[in-house]
Write a protein that holds these residues in place. Structure first.
Motif, PDB file in Angstrom:
ATOM      1  N   GLN A   1      32.251  51.090  56.388  1.00 37.72           N
ATOM      2  CA  GLN A   1      31.924  50.967  54.971  1.00 37.72           C
ATOM      3  C   GLN A   1      30.419  50.770  54.776  1.00 37.72           C
ATOM      4  O   GLN A   1      29.816  51.389  53.891  1.00 37.72           O
ATOM      5  CB  GLN A   1      32.680  49.807  54.331  1.00 37.72           C
ATOM      6  CG  GLN A   1      32.323  49.609  52.851  1.00 37.72           C
ATOM      7  CD  GLN A   1      33.335  48.785  52.114  1.00 37.72           C
ATOM      8  OE1 GLN A   1      34.541  48.977  52.268  1.00 37.72           O
ATOM      9  NE2 GLN A   1      32.861  47.875  51.291  1.00 37.72           N
TER      10      GLN A   1
ATOM     11  N   LEU B   1      27.923  53.361  52.744  1.00 34.60           N
ATOM     12  CA  LEU B   1      27.091  52.954  51.609  1.00 34.60           C
ATOM     13  C   LEU B   1      25.613  53.230  51.884  1.00 34.60           C
ATOM     14  O   LEU B   1      24.865  53.613  50.972  1.00 34.60           O
ATOM     15  CB  LEU B   1      27.320  51.475  51.290  1.00 34.60           C
ATOM     16  CG  LEU B   1      28.716  51.136  50.759  1.00 34.60           C
ATOM     17  CD1 LEU B   1      28.871  49.628  50.588  1.00 34.60           C
ATOM     18  CD2 LEU B   1      28.996  51.853  49.435  1.00 34.60           C
TER      19      LEU B   1
ATOM     20  N   ARG C   1      38.579  54.293  50.952  1.00 40.98           N
ATOM     21  CA  ARG C   1      37.695  53.217  50.495  1.00 40.98           C
ATOM     22  C   ARG C   1      37.294  53.397  49.044  1.00 40.98           C
ATOM     23  O   ARG C   1      37.207  52.431  48.283  1.00 40.98           O
ATOM     24  CB  ARG C   1      36.432  53.186  51.368  1.00 40.98           C
ATOM     25  CG  ARG C   1      36.686  52.784  52.793  1.00 40.98           C
ATOM     26  CD  ARG C   1      36.770  51.283  52.891  1.00 40.98           C
ATOM     27  NE  ARG C   1      37.027  50.855  54.255  1.00 40.98           N
ATOM     28  CZ  ARG C   1      37.138  49.585  54.605  1.00 40.98           C
ATOM     29  NH1 ARG C   1      36.994  48.638  53.704  1.00 40.98           N
ATOM     30  NH2 ARG C   1      37.392  49.258  55.850  1.00 40.98           N
ATOM     31  N   PHE C   2      37.025  54.660  48.688  1.00 39.53           N
ATOM     32  CA  PHE C   2      36.486  54.958  47.358  1.00 39.53           C
ATOM     33  C   PHE C   2      37.257  56.149  46.778  1.00 39.53           C
ATOM     34  O   PHE C   2      36.843  57.302  46.955  1.00 39.53           O
ATOM     35  CB  PHE C   2      34.990  55.266  47.452  1.00 39.53           C
ATOM     36  CG  PHE C   2      34.220  54.244  48.255  1.00 39.53           C
ATOM     37  CD1 PHE C   2      33.974  52.976  47.742  1.00 39.53           C
ATOM     38  CD2 PHE C   2      33.753  54.544  49.533  1.00 39.53           C
ATOM     39  CE1 PHE C   2      33.280  52.027  48.478  1.00 39.53           C
ATOM     40  CE2 PHE C   2      33.066  53.608  50.277  1.00 39.53           C
ATOM     41  CZ  PHE C   2      32.828  52.348  49.743  1.00 39.53           C
TER      42      PHE C   2
ATOM     43  N   ASP D   1      33.712  55.254  42.062  1.00 43.11           N
ATOM     44  CA  ASP D   1      33.893  54.051  42.881  1.00 43.11           C
ATOM     45  C   ASP D   1      32.814  53.958  43.959  1.00 43.11           C
ATOM     46  O   ASP D   1      32.294  52.873  44.249  1.00 43.11           O
ATOM     47  CB  ASP D   1      35.280  54.048  43.534  1.00 43.11           C
ATOM     48  CG  ASP D   1      36.397  53.993  42.513  1.00 43.11           C
ATOM     49  OD1 ASP D   1      36.244  53.290  41.500  1.00 43.11           O
ATOM     50  OD2 ASP D   1      37.423  54.667  42.723  1.00 43.11           O
TER      51      ASP D   1
ATOM     52  N   GLU E   1      29.462  53.083  42.204  1.00 42.67           N
ATOM     53  CA  GLU E   1      29.399  51.667  41.857  1.00 42.67           C
ATOM     54  C   GLU E   1      29.184  50.803  43.096  1.00 42.67           C
ATOM     55  O   GLU E   1      28.346  49.888  43.096  1.00 42.67           O
ATOM     56  CB  GLU E   1      30.684  51.215  41.155  1.00 42.67           C
ATOM     57  CG  GLU E   1      30.653  49.727  40.817  1.00 42.67           C
ATOM     58  CD  GLU E   1      31.968  49.183  40.296  1.00 42.67           C
ATOM     59  OE1 GLU E   1      32.065  47.955  40.117  1.00 42.67           O
ATOM     60  OE2 GLU E   1      32.898  49.977  40.066  1.00 42.67           O
ATOM     61  N   ALA E   2      29.925  51.089  44.157  1.00 41.03           N
ATOM     62  CA  ALA E   2      29.793  50.296  45.380  1.00 41.03           C
ATOM     63  C   ALA E   2      28.394  50.437  45.978  1.00 41.03           C
ATOM     64  O   ALA E   2      27.816  49.460  46.467  1.00 41.03           O
ATOM     65  CB  ALA E   2      30.848  50.727  46.399  1.00 41.03           C
TER      66      ALA E   2
ATOM     67  N   ARG F   1      26.035  48.370  43.765  1.00 41.21           N
ATOM     68  CA  ARG F   1      26.216  46.937  44.048  1.00 41.21           C
ATOM     69  C   ARG F   1      25.579  46.556  45.393  1.00 41.21           C
ATOM     70  O   ARG F   1      24.908  45.531  45.510  1.00 41.21           O
ATOM     71  CB  ARG F   1      27.706  46.581  44.074  1.00 41.21           C
ATOM     72  CG  ARG F   1      28.382  46.487  42.709  1.00 41.21           C
ATOM     73  CD  ARG F   1      29.816  46.039  42.872  1.00 41.21           C
ATOM     74  NE  ARG F   1      30.541  45.961  41.626  1.00 41.21           N
ATOM     75  CZ  ARG F   1      30.520  44.903  40.807  1.00 41.21           C
ATOM     76  NH1 ARG F   1      29.817  43.828  41.138  1.00 41.21           N
ATOM     77  NH2 ARG F   1      31.223  44.913  39.693  1.00 41.21           N
ATOM     78  N   ASN F   2      25.797  47.395  46.392  1.00 37.94           N
ATOM     79  CA  ASN F   2      25.293  47.100  47.727  1.00 37.94           C
ATOM     80  C   ASN F   2      23.769  47.138  47.762  1.00 37.94           C
ATOM     81  O   ASN F   2      23.127  46.252  48.353  1.00 37.94           O
ATOM     82  CB  ASN F   2      25.865  48.102  48.735  1.00 37.94           C
ATOM     83  CG  ASN F   2      25.581  47.720  50.168  1.00 37.94           C
ATOM     84  OD1 ASN F   2      25.950  46.641  50.621  1.00 37.94           O
ATOM     85  ND2 ASN F   2      24.921  48.600  50.898  1.00 37.94           N
TER      86      ASN F   2
END
Length: 197
Positions: free
Chosen positions: A13, A17, A50-51, A56, A59-60, A63-64
């Motif tokens: 993950q 990202l 995961r997404f 999704d 957004e992840a 955020r990361n």
């Protein structure tokens, strides 16, 4: 065994990202998800587990990248004097905003639809700037009358101009000017010029 699987899943993950952030900054929000998965060394099925939707992953990634930027304030202060740490953090902020610009078409809708996401981002970014400002004030290097909101607005302007001119080095020059304005030896702000109207 389960612990190892969880560690592998977490590593996958994080890699996804990281790759997605570079891909969005380089190619925009419509970049190929299959290419992101391949570059991250995972199958497209792993990405979709995961997404499930492109939004999704965006957004992840957002955020990361926000979390990594904010966490870096403490790390930079542990390694450098406050002004040098602040300068390095501002440089990272510009790169963060360039990643965000790559997601510009999709991000406003995501920020509007995911409750609390925009407010959380503002809060953690302000906290990181406050930490850097405080360290500089305590050592006498930075003026005590500067707010994190003003710094973030100024940095937003730097990245907007840099993006428009498509010249990354311009951002570094403007950051140096901004830091000069934050220096403690400039105790009083320059009064605004009188309006011509």
């Amino acid at each position: 065994m389960n612990r190892s699987l969880r560690a592998d899943a977490q590593a996958n993950q994080e890699r996804l990202l990281e790759v997605a952030a570079h891909a969005f900054a380089r190619d925009g929000a419509d970049t190929s998800l299959k290419a992101i998965a391949a570059e991250a060394g995972v199958g497209i099925g792993t990405l979709y587990r995961r997404f499930p939707a492109r939004e999704d992953l965006i957004e992840a990634t957002y955020r990361n990248e926000t979390a990594l930027l904010c966490e870096s304030a403490s790390l930079l202060l542990a390694e450098h004097p406050p002004v040098a740490a602040f300068q390095a953090w501002m440089e990272r902020f510009v790169d963060y905003m360039l990643t965000k610009r790559g997601m510009a078409d999709a991000l406003p809708k995501i920020l509007a639809s995911r409750e609390g996401l925009r407010a959380h981002s503002r809060e953690v970014l302000s906290g990181a700037v406050d930490e850097l400002l405080h360290a500089g004030v305590v050592t006498g290097a930075l003026r005590p009358d500067i707010s994190s909101a003003d710094v973030l607005m100024a940095l937003g302007g730097v990245t907007l101009i840099t993006g428009h001119e498509d010249e990354r080095q311009l951002a570094s020059r403007l950051i140096s000017l901004l830091l000069d304005g934050l220096a403690a030896n400039r105790e009083a702000p320059i009064s605004p010029a009188p309006s011509a109207l």
